[in-house]
Design an enzyme around this catalytic site. Sequence first.
Site, PDB file in Angstrom:
ATOM      1  N   ASP A  95     -38.609 -55.313   6.403  1.00 46.29           N
ATOM      2  CA  ASP A  95     -37.679 -56.382   5.902  1.00 46.29           C
ATOM      3  C   ASP A  95     -38.289 -57.776   6.103  1.00 46.29           C
ATOM      4  O   ASP A  95     -38.335 -58.358   7.179  1.00 46.29           O
ATOM      5  CB  ASP A  95     -36.569 -56.305   6.304  1.00 46.29           C
ATOM      6  CG  ASP A  95     -35.249 -57.369   5.635  1.00 46.29           C
ATOM      7  OD1 ASP A  95     -35.194 -57.222   4.519  1.00 46.29           O
ATOM      8  OD2 ASP A  95     -34.986 -58.319   6.301  1.00 46.29           O
ATOM      9  N   GLU A 139     -39.814 -53.889   0.460  1.00 48.60           N
ATOM     10  CA  GLU A 139     -39.001 -54.023  -0.732  1.00 48.60           C
ATOM     11  C   GLU A 139     -39.856 -54.406  -1.953  1.00 48.60           C
ATOM     12  O   GLU A 139     -40.746 -55.331  -1.737  1.00 48.60           O
ATOM     13  CB  GLU A 139     -37.868 -55.083  -0.399  1.00 48.60           C
ATOM     14  CG  GLU A 139     -36.872 -54.703   0.650  1.00 48.60           C
ATOM     15  CD  GLU A 139     -35.951 -55.972   0.961  1.00 48.60           C
ATOM     16  OE1 GLU A 139     -34.706 -55.927   0.803  1.00 48.60           O
ATOM     17  OE2 GLU A 139     -36.432 -56.865   1.548  1.00 48.60           O
ATOM     18  N   ASP A 159     -31.476 -57.985   9.950  1.00 49.31           N
ATOM     19  CA  ASP A 159     -32.607 -57.914   9.392  1.00 49.31           C
ATOM     20  C   ASP A 159     -33.301 -56.532   9.817  1.00 49.31           C
ATOM     21  O   ASP A 159     -33.801 -55.620   8.902  1.00 49.31           O
ATOM     22  CB  ASP A 159     -33.637 -58.971   9.761  1.00 49.31           C
ATOM     23  CG  ASP A 159     -33.408 -60.194   9.191  1.00 49.31           C
ATOM     24  OD1 ASP A 159     -32.625 -60.256   8.001  1.00 49.31           O
ATOM     25  OD2 ASP A 159     -33.918 -61.403   9.921  1.00 49.31           O
TER      26      ASP A 159
END
Length: 413
Positions: free
Chosen positions: A191, A283, A378
């Site tokens: 992340d 992501e 996170d």
Amino acid sequence: MKINRGYVRRLILTPGQVAALDVQGHAARALWNLLHEWWMWGGTGRRPSLKDADEAIRQARRDIPWLADLPAQAAQQVLKTYVRAWKNFFEGRARPPEFKSRVRSRMGVDVPQARDLAVTRLSRRVGQVRVAKVGVIRFRWSGPIPGIGREPGRTTGARLVKDVLGWHIVFRTEVQTATPAQHNGPAVGIDRGVNVALALSDGNDQTHGAWLRPKEAERMLRLERKAARQKRAREPFERTSNRLHRTYHQIAGLRARAKRRRHDWQHKTTTAIAQQYGIVVVERLRIKNMTRSAKGTTEQPGRNVRQKAGLNRVMRNEAHARTVELLEYKLTERGGQLLPVPAAYTSQTCSTCGHRDPASRAGIRFVCTSCGWTGHADTNAAVNILHAAGLGRVRTWSPAPEGCETSTTRRAA
């Protein structure tokens, strides 16, 4: 497998050599602008051919004496780069070519043939290279270069570029290696954030300090305030003074130093991740959309504009897109794999029970409103990113964003 890479080395120049390279850089920029004007409004009524463009460049070098200060091969490379820019535009990879500004564009001169470089190592830290119409110039030997000395591979050419810290040479290299075996390392989700630069799903977070040291940050603040005062002292439409230009140059130097430190950290960090993990899941973020201004319009003004501007500045300072680019090619070279997954709801979903609720996220703290699990937000998002790729323990839940969803747990195949 063929690997193409660029190796940047800082040049050690005398004042005369700096002046000669500046002349060549301005000539290359002017030649680009003349070529663009001729290509767009040449009056031929048809798309020019490469032969016509080559003849136009030769005629321009005969008519304008200072264009001849640019070596002939470098001038031909300007044409090749310009044609490639149009091809990239037609194939949807870039915007169309535009005129290059003297102030905002980056000066560069190509050396397309590697045989003209005559690279020699003089000592442990110094090497030399030959540049047409400049002579033999030295550069800092800060590391091995493929194709030079006993290093495997070959050097295919180079490009001289100038930034606020001076002139540099970028060696273009090509190395043939065997196809790597599949990486047997574990899978990890990453992340990318602001509080934690790279939060990994196994807790091996990668962080960094400020890119500028405290004294440098103080100097940056003083220079920015000084530039603001000098700018306010100007009359409307008055030309920028030399003092303001000098202040801008000093600010740019500090920013370039911070940028280099960020690049160094990104290279070292992504190399360590690529060596340790076989599959990296990230992501699929649209950084450009995420860092848009919140000003809005006159009819619908935005809210928290200054706060959003500060957040945008911090996000751009992290250069998340470049981190993914480095990870991608380093994993490929080591037999690993990069998997992008959708970013929706990864920060709102509990990685333990699969319950999704925006209220569970409170800053850097995540407290699940269903099962009560507590942890770093996170790290929780990194685990969900790993789950989204079908790796580890995968949660499935209903798409409804509110209420208590029923979740199931299964093992990835």
